[in-house]
Design an enzyme around this catalytic site. Structure first.
Site, PDB file in Angstrom:
ATOM      1  CG  ASP A  50      26.381 -34.333  31.250  1.00 26.68           C
ATOM      2  OD1 ASP A  50      25.522 -34.970  31.881  1.00 26.68           O
ATOM      3  OD2 ASP A  50      27.534 -34.752  31.053  1.00 26.68           O
ATOM      4  CE1 TYR A  55      32.577 -35.828  33.928  1.00 26.22           C
ATOM      5  CE2 TYR A  55      30.979 -34.187  33.244  1.00 26.22           C
ATOM      6  CZ  TYR A  55      31.489 -35.456  33.162  1.00 26.22           C
ATOM      7  OH  TYR A  55      30.890 -36.344  32.291  1.00 26.22           O
ATOM      8  CE  LYS A  84      27.140 -37.649  33.538  1.00 22.22           C
ATOM      9  NZ  LYS A  84      27.954 -36.434  33.325  1.00 22.22           N
ATOM     10  CG  HIS A 116      29.936 -40.663  36.535  1.00 22.69           C
ATOM     11  ND1 HIS A 116      30.525 -39.444  36.759  1.00 22.69           N
ATOM     12  CD2 HIS A 116      30.171 -40.938  35.237  1.00 22.69           C
ATOM     13  CE1 HIS A 116      31.096 -39.011  35.645  1.00 22.69           C
ATOM     14  NE2 HIS A 116      30.901 -39.907  34.698  1.00 22.69           N
TER      15      HIS A 116
END
Ligand code: A2P
Length: 290
Positions: A50, A55, A84, A116
């Site tokens: 994930d 990120y 996302k 997201h």
């Protein structure tokens, strides 16, 4: 094709199988840390990963998988990749944002791509452009899904109201809603909305960002069944049919968090854990976003 997983999976409304266990990668940043975590996770039987544009590790994750899958005797089809849309790309920027995720990961396609956040970065939660932007993002995800680039599409951090709005307007229903879930935050209403709509609820922050590992009830249940507090928290979700995404950068903890399919919590332990529900969120709260 279903990923050949050593862990069980759940059937999504697209017909695809999603592994019940995936590695969360938030805050996994340095390429060598991503490599070490992915290697440990593949060895421990994880078959889902994930990530997210925010990120900032999509490129490192893609590179690690391209390098490590052959070492583990696996191919691209054996793993399930989640990413996302960056909340700054919500709305008009959605196409560029999603294409950027595809190109950063460089794995041909993304198995599951999520909006997201229901809001748009830079807008106030009450700003009426929020619903307009997320509707536009969804249309974009539908288009990329039709092209086969995003095998499944879904949302994250949506409330019951956001889910109802999406279901009324979508052509393709979301396959997954990813949200914070643990015994202190059972999300009963949201999960029943998902069930009603045939949407798979997937948990993040099952450990309450680590804080629940020292909860006295969790520790006692763990002691009684000779498991770790992390395994108890993850098993609590799995036993309700909820897929989990434990996040760790430490190979020993990644291995520990993956040992979830060889024990069962008793009904009374499940009830004791669920009784901790107090609506406590360890992560950001989206309920104010219109
Ligand atoms: P680390 O990366 O050093 O292992 P959550 O998924 O609820 O957000 O929790 C993630 C946090 O919990 C991370 O800080 C992670 O740190 C820590 N963590 C993950 N697995 C374990 C474990 N088995 N035991 C202790 N801490 C853990």
């Amino acid at each position: 094709m279903a990923p050949s997983s050593t862990t069980p999976s759940v059937l999504l409304n697209t017909g695809a199988q999603m592994p019940l266990l995936g590695l969360g990668t938030y805050k996994l940043l340095a390429p060598e840390d991503v490599n070490r975590a992915v290697d440990a996770a593949l060895l421990a039987g994880y078959r889902a990963f994930d990530s997210a544009a925010v990120y900032q590790n999509e490129a490192d994750l893609g590179r690690a998988l391209r390098e490590l899958l052959p070492k583990h005797g696996l191919t691209r089809e054996d793993v399930f990749i989640i990413s996302k849309l960056d909340p700054k790309d919500q709305g008009e920027g959605a196409m560029e944002g999603a294409l950027q995720s595809l190109s950063q990961l460089d794995l041909g396609y993304i198995d599951l791509y999520l909006i997201h956040w229901p809001g748009t970065q830079g807008l106030e939660p009450a700003d009426q452009r929020n619903p307009v932007n997320r509707a536009q993002s969804w249309v974009t995800l539908e288009e990329l899904h039709a092209q086969g680039k995003l095998k499944a599409i879904g949302v994250s951090n949506y409330t019951p109201a956001h889910m109802k709005e999406l279901m009324q307007n979508c052509k393709i229903p979301p396959a997954v809603l990813q949200d914070e879930l643990h015994p202190q935050l059972c999300k009963t209403e949201l999960r029943s909305v998902c069930k009603e709509y045939g949407v798979c609820f997937q948990a993040y922050s099952s450990l309450g960002k680590g804080a629940l590992l020292t909860d006295p009830v969790v520790m006692e249940v763990a002691k009684n069944c000779e498991r770790t507090p992390a395994q108890v928290l993850l098993r609590w979700a799995l036993q309700q049919g909820v897929p989990v995404l434990p996040k760790s950068s430490n190979p020993d903890r990644i291995k520990d968090n993956g040992r979830l399919f060889d024990f069962t919590l008793s009904d009374s332990d499940m009830d004791r854990l669920s009784a901790l529900d107090c609506g406590h969120k360890y992560c950001r709260n989206a309920s104010q976003v219109v």
